[in-house]
Scaffold this motif. Structure first.
Motif, PDB file in Angstrom:
ATOM      1  N   ARG A  50      21.088  -4.038 -37.873  1.00  0.00           N
ATOM      2  CA  ARG A  50      22.295  -4.858 -38.046  1.00  0.00           C
ATOM      3  C   ARG A  50      23.461  -4.340 -37.203  1.00  0.00           C
ATOM      4  N   VAL A  74      22.814  -5.742 -33.529  1.00  0.00           N
ATOM      5  CA  VAL A  74      23.092  -7.175 -33.350  1.00  0.00           C
ATOM      6  C   VAL A  74      24.590  -7.456 -33.513  1.00  0.00           C
ATOM      7  N   SER A  75      25.263  -6.680 -34.366  1.00  0.00           N
ATOM      8  CA  SER A  75      26.714  -6.831 -34.485  1.00  0.00           C
ATOM      9  C   SER A  75      27.412  -6.394 -33.200  1.00  0.00           C
ATOM     10  N   LEU A 100      27.319  -9.297 -30.854  1.00  0.00           N
ATOM     11  CA  LEU A 100      28.355 -10.268 -31.226  1.00  0.00           C
ATOM     12  C   LEU A 100      29.734  -9.777 -30.786  1.00  0.00           C
ATOM     13  N   ASN A 104      33.259 -10.458 -36.197  1.00  0.00           N
ATOM     14  CA  ASN A 104      32.610  -9.159 -36.359  1.00  0.00           C
ATOM     15  C   ASN A 104      32.527  -8.713 -37.810  1.00  0.00           C
ATOM     16  N   GLU A 163      28.225 -10.656 -42.010  1.00  0.00           N
ATOM     17  CA  GLU A 163      27.015  -9.871 -42.254  1.00  0.00           C
ATOM     18  C   GLU A 163      25.806 -10.530 -41.590  1.00  0.00           C
ATOM     19  N   PRO A 164      25.048  -9.783 -40.758  1.00  0.00           N
ATOM     20  CA  PRO A 164      23.898 -10.380 -40.068  1.00  0.00           C
ATOM     21  C   PRO A 164      22.598 -10.276 -40.864  1.00  0.00           C
ATOM     22  N   HIS A 165      21.718 -11.236 -40.667  1.00  0.00           N
ATOM     23  CA  HIS A 165      20.338 -11.106 -41.130  1.00  0.00           C
ATOM     24  C   HIS A 165      19.424 -11.880 -40.186  1.00  0.00           C
ATOM     25  N   ILE A 223      19.320 -14.379 -35.143  1.00  0.00           N
ATOM     26  CA  ILE A 223      20.071 -13.629 -36.152  1.00  0.00           C
ATOM     27  C   ILE A 223      21.209 -14.503 -36.650  1.00  0.00           C
ATOM     28  N   PHE A 248      24.703 -14.878 -38.771  1.00  0.00           N
ATOM     29  CA  PHE A 248      25.853 -14.092 -39.207  1.00  0.00           C
ATOM     30  C   PHE A 248      26.622 -14.887 -40.260  1.00  0.00           C
TER      31      PHE A 248
END
Length: 557
Positions: A132, A135-136, A139, A172, A175-177, A188, A190
């Motif tokens: 996570r 991937v954040s 972003l 930012n 929360e990613p999944h 992904i 967000f």
């Protein structure tokens, strides 16, 4: 971070390094990592070369992505096959040592690539899409409109004018999944506000999913995901390539394929319970509108089909709306282009018919029967492609979806959102950007209706022979009516559009040629990938031949 647990083959591969783990990318352990890459790639769902023997896989370069005091890498792998052109794939790699706080989900054991040992320190290299923090960081690159550099070149953020409106002021904090249904790419989500798609197969040039999506966003089309930006790979040796795409997330109830199967299976249950009361439904051409009996059991879905046709026509009207943008300006269909399309259709059909002949002895009796009938009509089949060469078509070609079917449409509960504009995955990026007749998209959806009908029928519980025959007849009528309603509504909305032939008869003949071409392609695909499904496109070809050949030449199906 504790290493992901689980008994995976990837965990049995241990690479010894002297120094940091990234030595496997550019240090002395690189050759060892490259040696095991083919077997690692073959286990990834997104790897598209599974049917091709791999000669070698080599690291072309890598770009570090720093985050939280650690570094992950975007790694570009060139895959050379024993035959055919090479491909480039994107790996996102993170590293976790034993004993660290968990950052990757324990259930993601399948994301592990290799284990790495340096001295007495051991850890795992895993798919950074599961990280996570990584991937954040991607972003954040887009939010800050930044770039990062590495051996291959640099990754640059490209933001659209709608970035802030789509992402908000603090993306930012979302929360990613990772989405579970990983196909040719990795996605992904967000905070159910944004979705970042990492393209796993990299090709030189702008990805049509970004190019078309951005065009639709800028031109006010509201029934596709709104595009906020992209990450591009820039180097001195090639034109920029699209690595990732950021879009607004669309809340939905699944795709239109799932929605269609659910509705049709419910309808088939009602048909089975009617004990033949719904037999004998007249098909399009026999009556001007759907029979009342069909409307009673499937009326809500027929309304949905009309809406889907409207959204499809609005898509094409938008794609044809800008005459000042060279990559999207409509172009008059030329005689040279028509002949080129005709030759390609005939070449594919000839190849597939030869494949059918070779596979005939391996088929079941029912498939053998329809195959023999189709093979006997080879010349008639090729003749039905002739409308594409009609000098009086007077139509335009435009940018289209290119891989249009029910699985490329999301159902929101009361509307449809069209997604995934990458185009047909087997074609090169250059081919996918070619302007074509929008009727190819219409043909793709018609064939998808046929697949949905036959799939629902195959999934229906076994029943008495007379009930099964009643369900088959009803499904054939359902496919015919759903297809006719879709086409009628599409042509109604696109009436007088210059990208369609000026006469309806020519439009229908051209559409039939594209439907036949699509069904022929499907036969080749099913023989090579799902032989048990080949009966669906085979029967589709037979019905097209039966519908469009003169009456004395029919009896194919």
């Amino acid at each position: 971070m504790a290493a992901p647990t689980g008994n995976t083959d990837a965990e049995t591969i241990l690479l010894e390094v002297t120094g940091p783990w990234e030595s496997i990318l550019q240090g002395e352990a690189r050759a060892e990592f490259e040696a095991v890459l083919p077997q690692l790639l073959l286990k990834r769902r997104w790897f598209g070369g599974k049917g091709r023997p791999i000669h070698s896989a080599t690291i072309q370069g890598s770009i570090p992505v720093s985050h939280d005091g650690a570094r992950s890498f975007l790694v570009f792998i060139r895959v050379d096959y024993r035959e055919g052109k090479s491909e480039v794939y994107v790996l996102a790699l993170s590293y976790a040592e034993e004993g660290e706080d968990v950052r990757v989900p324990q259930q993601a054991a399948s994301s592990v690539f290799v284990r790495v040992r340096s001295g007495n320190i051991e850890g795992v290299v895993y798919d950074a899409v599961q990280d996570r923090v990584f991937v954040s960081a991607l972003l954040e690159l887009l939010r800050s409109n930044a770039s990062i550099s590495g051996i291959t070149g640099r990754i640059e953020a490209v933001r659209t004018a709608s970035f802030t409106a789509i992402c908000g002021s603090q993306p930012n904090t979302l929360e990613p999944h990772v989405m579970g249904a990983e196909q040719s790419n990795s996605s992904i989500v967000f905070g159910e506000q944004l979705i970042l798609k990492l393209f796993r197969r990299l090709e030189e040039g702008i990805n049509p999913d970004f190019e078309i999506g951005q065009f639709l966003t800028e031109h006010g089309y509201l029934h596709s995901p709104q595009v906020a930006g992209a990450l591009e790979l820039h180097s001195t040796q090639s034109e920029p390539s699209t690595v990732a795409l950021l879009q607004g997330f669309v809340k939905n109830q699944g795709d239109a394929w799932k929605y269609t199967l659910e509705r049709l299976q419910k309808t088939l249950q009602e048909v089975a319970q009617s004990k033949g009361a719904l037999d004998g439904l007249l098909c399009p051409g026999e009556v001007p509108s759907p029979p009342e009996a069909l409307v009673m059991v499937a009326g809500d879905y027929l309304d949905s089909v009309r809406l889907l046709a409207q959204r499809t026509s609005e898509l094409h009207l938008t794609l044809a709306s800008d005459h000042n943008e060279p990559n999207f300006a409509p172009e008059t269909v030329s005689a040279h282009y028509q002949q080129s399309v005709f030759r390609e259709m005939c070449t594919v059909a000839t190849t597939v018919l030869s494949l059918l002949q070779d596979q005939l002895s391996k088929m079941g009796p029912a498939e053998q029967d329809v195959t023999r009938r189709v093979l006997a009509k080879r010349d008639d089949l090729l003749e039905l492609f002739k409308p594409v060469t009609d000098p009086g078509l007077n139509a335009q070609r435009i940018r289209i979806h290119g891989d249009y079917h029910l699985g490329q449409v999301l159902f929101t509960g009361d509307d449809f959102i069209i997604i995934d504009f990458e185009g047909e995955p087997m074609r090169s990026l250059r081919e996918r950007r070619i302007k074509r007749s929008p009727l190819r998209d219409v043909a793709g959806m018609i064939r998808s209706f046929d697949y949905a009908g036959q799939s629902a029928l195959l999934r229906f519980p076994a029943s008495e022979p007379e009930v099964s025959e009643s369900l088959r007849r009803f499904t054939d009528a359902w496919v015919a009516w759903v297809s006719a309603i879709f086409v009628d509504r599409y042509l109604e909305v696109c009436d007088q559009s210059p990208f369609l032939p000026s006469h309806r008869e020519k439009t229908i003949a051209l559409l039939a040629a594209f439907c036949l071409d699509k069904a022929v392609y499907e036969v080749g695909y099913e023989i090579n990938n799902r032989p048990a499904w080949v009966r669906i496109p085979l029967n589709g070809i037979a019905r097209i031949l039966d519908q469009y050949l003169p009456k004395d030449e029919r009896q194919v199906a």
